[in-house]
Structure formats: C-alpha cells, structure tokens
Design a protein around this motif. Structure first.
Motif, mmCIF file in Angstrom:
data_model
loop_
_atom_site.group_PDB
_atom_site.id
_atom_site.type_symbol
_atom_site.label_atom_id
_atom_site.label_comp_id
_atom_site.label_asym_id
_atom_site.label_seq_id
_atom_site.Cartn_x
_atom_site.Cartn_y
_atom_site.Cartn_z
ATOM 1 N N VAL A 50 2.145 32.940 -8.276
ATOM 2 C CA VAL A 50 0.919 33.609 -7.833
ATOM 3 C C VAL A 50 0.581 34.768 -8.768
ATOM 4 C CG1 VAL A 50 -0.100 35.018 -6.000
ATOM 5 C CG2 VAL A 50 1.173 32.959 -5.408
ATOM 6 N N ILE A 51 1.587 35.572 -9.104
ATOM 7 C CA ILE A 51 1.375 36.699 -10.009
ATOM 8 C C ILE A 51 0.871 36.209 -11.366
ATOM 9 C CG2 ILE A 51 2.506 38.562 -11.277
ATOM 10 C CD1 ILE A 51 4.440 38.845 -8.896
ATOM 11 N N LYS A 52 1.474 35.146 -11.857
ATOM 12 C CA LYS A 52 1.091 34.604 -13.163
ATOM 13 C C LYS A 52 -0.359 34.124 -13.165
ATOM 14 C CE LYS A 52 2.922 31.712 -16.864
ATOM 15 N NZ LYS A 52 4.023 30.800 -17.281
ATOM 16 N N THR A 53 -0.783 33.495 -12.081
ATOM 17 C CA THR A 53 -2.162 33.019 -11.976
ATOM 18 C C THR A 53 -3.138 34.190 -12.019
ATOM 19 O OG1 THR A 53 -1.491 31.087 -10.671
ATOM 20 C CG2 THR A 53 -3.794 31.764 -10.528
ATOM 21 N N PHE A 54 -2.826 35.236 -11.269
ATOM 22 C CA PHE A 54 -3.686 36.424 -11.256
ATOM 23 C C PHE A 54 -3.693 37.104 -12.616
ATOM 24 C CE2 PHE A 54 -3.960 35.457 -7.004
ATOM 25 C CZ PHE A 54 -4.543 36.437 -6.208
ATOM 26 N N LEU A 55 -2.551 37.128 -13.258
ATOM 27 C CA LEU A 55 -2.418 37.757 -14.570
ATOM 28 C C LEU A 55 -3.308 37.061 -15.592
ATOM 29 C CD1 LEU A 55 -0.913 39.936 -16.172
ATOM 30 C CD2 LEU A 55 0.943 38.303 -16.519
ATOM 31 N N THR A 56 -3.322 35.748 -15.555
ATOM 32 C CA THR A 56 -4.171 34.969 -16.464
ATOM 33 C C THR A 56 -5.644 35.282 -16.227
ATOM 34 O OG1 THR A 56 -2.547 33.168 -16.535
ATOM 35 C CG2 THR A 56 -4.794 32.632 -17.188
ATOM 36 N N ASP A 57 -6.018 35.405 -14.967
ATOM 37 C CA ASP A 57 -7.411 35.699 -14.607
ATOM 38 C C ASP A 57 -7.831 37.078 -15.104
ATOM 39 O OD1 ASP A 57 -9.767 34.805 -13.457
ATOM 40 O OD2 ASP A 57 -9.345 35.731 -11.522
ATOM 41 N N ILE A 58 -6.976 38.070 -14.909
ATOM 42 C CA ILE A 58 -7.283 39.440 -15.327
ATOM 43 C C ILE A 58 -7.398 39.528 -16.846
ATOM 44 C CG2 ILE A 58 -6.431 41.822 -15.401
ATOM 45 C CD1 ILE A 58 -7.460 41.044 -12.680
ATOM 46 N N LYS A 59 -6.546 38.814 -17.565
ATOM 47 C CA LYS A 59 -6.597 38.833 -19.031
ATOM 48 C C LYS A 59 -7.925 38.260 -19.539
ATOM 49 C CE LYS A 59 -1.646 38.714 -20.123
ATOM 50 N NZ LYS A 59 -0.530 37.919 -20.692
ATOM 51 N N LYS A 60 -8.453 37.244 -18.865
ATOM 52 C CA LYS A 60 -9.758 36.696 -19.246
ATOM 53 C C LYS A 60 -10.857 37.740 -19.034
ATOM 54 C CE LYS A 60 -8.719 31.830 -18.183
ATOM 55 N NZ LYS A 60 -9.029 30.685 -17.287
ATOM 56 N N ASP A 61 -10.765 38.467 -17.934
ATOM 57 C CA ASP A 61 -11.757 39.524 -17.665
ATOM 58 C C ASP A 61 -11.688 40.616 -18.726
ATOM 59 O OD1 ASP A 61 -12.482 38.109 -15.435
ATOM 60 O OD2 ASP A 61 -11.528 39.459 -13.986
ATOM 61 N N ILE A 62 -10.485 40.925 -19.178
ATOM 62 C CA ILE A 62 -10.313 41.955 -20.210
ATOM 63 C C ILE A 62 -11.035 41.560 -21.493
ATOM 64 C CG2 ILE A 62 -8.613 42.930 -21.815
ATOM 65 C CD1 ILE A 62 -6.704 43.236 -19.454
ATOM 66 N N LYS A 63 -10.902 40.310 -21.888
ATOM 67 C CA LYS A 63 -11.575 39.845 -23.108
ATOM 68 C C LYS A 63 -13.092 40.004 -22.983
ATOM 69 C CE LYS A 63 -8.077 36.528 -24.688
ATOM 70 N NZ LYS A 63 -7.775 35.098 -24.979
ATOM 71 N N THR A 64 -13.621 39.682 -21.810
ATOM 72 C CA THR A 64 -15.064 39.831 -21.579
ATOM 73 C C THR A 64 -15.476 41.298 -21.639
ATOM 74 O OG1 THR A 64 -15.035 37.864 -20.148
ATOM 75 C CG2 THR A 64 -16.939 39.331 -19.976
ATOM 76 N N LEU A 65 -14.687 42.163 -21.021
ATOM 77 C CA LEU A 65 -14.996 43.597 -21.027
ATOM 78 C C LEU A 65 -14.916 44.178 -22.437
ATOM 79 C CD1 LEU A 65 -13.074 44.629 -17.787
ATOM 80 C CD2 LEU A 65 -15.554 44.786 -18.123
#
Length: 321
Positions: A50-65
């Motif tokens: 679960v943590i890994k899935t959320f981590l992947t999602d947050i990293k994608k948001d970082i690239k966009t930001l």
C-alpha cells in the motif's frame, strides 16, 4: 494587462498560486521521504505494498509540480534525499504506529489541496491540476480508512447510543454531529440564497442562484433530514420563507457573489471535516465524500463565473507580463 492575449493569461499566476505550487512540492518531497522511511520500518507485506503504491502516485505528482514551477520561473524547494535507509532495528516501530502517521498524512493532504484550490483564482489550468490532485487525495484517504479498518488499526470513537431499535447501522457520535451540523448550515445557506435571489439584478447570476437553491441546497437538505429522521435525531429549526423585497438597490451583485463563493468554500471545509472523522460508518463516509467532490466542482465553476463577470478582486500577479 487589460488586453492580454488568451495564451498570455494562461501563463499568468498570482502570488498565492506561486506559493501553492512551492508549498505542494515541498509537502510532496517530505511525503516521499516519510513513505520511504515507513516502507523501511513496516513489517506487514500488504502494508508495504500500500505504501509503495502511494509512493509511486506522489512521485508522479512531484514531476508535474516541478514542470509547473519551471514553466512559471518559480524557484523550487529543496528536494528530499534520493533514498532513505536505516541500520536501526525495525522492531522498535510497529506497523500500527506507522499506519496512524499514514492516516494523518492522507487527511492533511486533502486539507492542503483544498486550501490551494480556494486561493487559485487567476490561472484556470493550475486550478484544474489541483482539482485533479485533490480528487486523487480524497480517494487515497477513503482507501486508507478502509485498509486500516480491515487491519484493525483504527480505534473506535464514541458511538451514538440512542439509535432506534430498527436501525442496525452503527454510527459514531461525531457522525451524528456532522449530519446535524451540515443540515443547520444548509438551512442558513437556503435563507441566504433566497435573499440574494430577491436582490440580484444580473439575469445570469439570478439563474445561477435559482439552480443552486433547487438542485443543490434543498436537495442536500432533504437528504440530511432523511438521515437524521432515520436515526431518530431531532431536526433543527427549518428556514423561513423569505418575502420578496421591493428594493434591489441595497445589495450589489458582485458583493453577494463573493459572499456566496465564501459560503461554498466553507461548505467544502465542512464536508472535508466530516469525511476525515467518518471512520465508523462506511456508507456515511461515502456520502460525505460525494458532497465534497461536488462542492469542489462548484468552487471551480463559481471562480470561472466570477472572473468572467469581473466580480472577483484581482490578486497581485507573481510576475508582470
């Protein structure tokens, strides 16, 4: 500035929008570092996934930001460390403790994004990005609650002891309050909107008020009344019918619009608090989640309407074009 081309306006951001981008990037950098730490300490294989899935999602948001920061020439915050490793014995930190931290992060992430949407009134594209982020964050929070409940890692708050015998659903005392509080708020919203509709002069604004009154406020009030009646909870005093005013000169449309927008933003905060605290009753949490997602959409529509009418106070620009 008055005659900016549409493509120029798409590049314009106000001072708070610039801060929102920086603040969200900083928060997400910290979230990545925290999740990497949690992943190292966690023992449960499912929890690690679960943590890994959320981590992947947050990293994608970082690239966009990061792309947005670069696009608007905003210096970004310091990045987190590339990896977090520890030689400390992982037995000292229990999964249940990590889960509580995870839950708090998921709650605050929603709150932070709501604040960003509220203050992003100049750049529609940026607000659309934040809308995308917040809807994902709401889904993440809902999933976190469901997962922690399944694991038995969420404590049960005080339950409401006076539900009728025929009601088999368990509801928290806080859930009862949020239903009642929402209804009192909607009753006040109905009264205010009827008053504004009576005084409004702009035909489009008058139509907007009528639609909001019939399709949102009264509809939601009816739903909340039904929920409270089912639980045997006394209803608050309903709003009185408002008599039409002979004079419409006392209140200006732009003033009423800004008060209305503030009320809608306040409603989103009401829904968010209810969503955060509805950990016992899944059905009600889904209802508050629906209300919050709808309200966020209304905020976006209202900001666009206000900008088109010239009724929102223009926020100072981050950079002059």
């Amino acid at each position: 500035m008055l005659f900016s081309k549409p493509e120029d306006k798409a590049q314009m951001i106000n001072v708070q929008e610039a801060n929102n981008l920086w603040d969200l990037a900083k928060a997400n950098y910290l979230a990545v570092e925290l999740m990497q730490t949690w992943e190292n300490f966690a023992h449960d294989a499912d929890f690690k996934a679960v943590i890994k899935t959320f981590l992947t999602d947050i990293k994608k948001d970082i690239k966009t930001l990061e792309k947005e920061l670069k696009k608007h020439g905003i210096p970004g915050p310091d990045k987190n460390r590339a990896a977090v490793n520890t030689a400390i014995n992982t037995e000292i930190m229990m999964d249940e403790y990590i889960a509580q931290e995870f839950f708090i992060f998921a709650q605050e992430n929603v709150e932070q994004l709501l604040r960003a949407i509220r203050t992003t009134t100049t750049n529609d594209g940026l607000r659309a990005l934040f809308l995308k982020f917040v809807n994902k964050a709401i889904d993440r929070l809902d999933k976190v609650v469901g997962y922690l409940k399944m694991k038995g890692w969420l404590e049960t708050p005080p339950l409401y002891p006076q539900t009728p015998a025929e009601v088999k659903e368990t509801i928290a005392a806080g859930g009862v309050f949020h239903l009642w509080d929402h209804l009192t708020f909607r009753y006040d919203n109905i009264s205010q909107t009827e008053i504004f509709h009576s005084f409004a002069k702009d035909p489009e604004f008058k139509a907007l008020l009528k639609v909001g009154l019939q399709k949102t406020l009264k509809k939601q009030a009816a739903m909340l009344e039904k929920e409270l009646e089912r639980l045997g909870i006394p209803l608050p005093k309903p709003p009185k019918n408002f008599a039409m005013s002979d004079s419409t000169e006392l209140l200006d449309d732009d003033y009423m619009f800004r008060i209305l927008l503030t009320g809608i933003q306040g409603a989103a905060a009401f829904h968010a608090q209810a969503l955060k605290q509805s950990t016992v009753e899944d059905r009600l949490r889904k209802e508050f989640k629906k209300l919050l997602c709808e309200e966020i959409g209304y905020i976006d529509e209202m900001i666009k309407f206000g900008n088109a009418k010239g009724w929102l106070h223009p926020v100072p620009q981050y950079k002059l074009q």
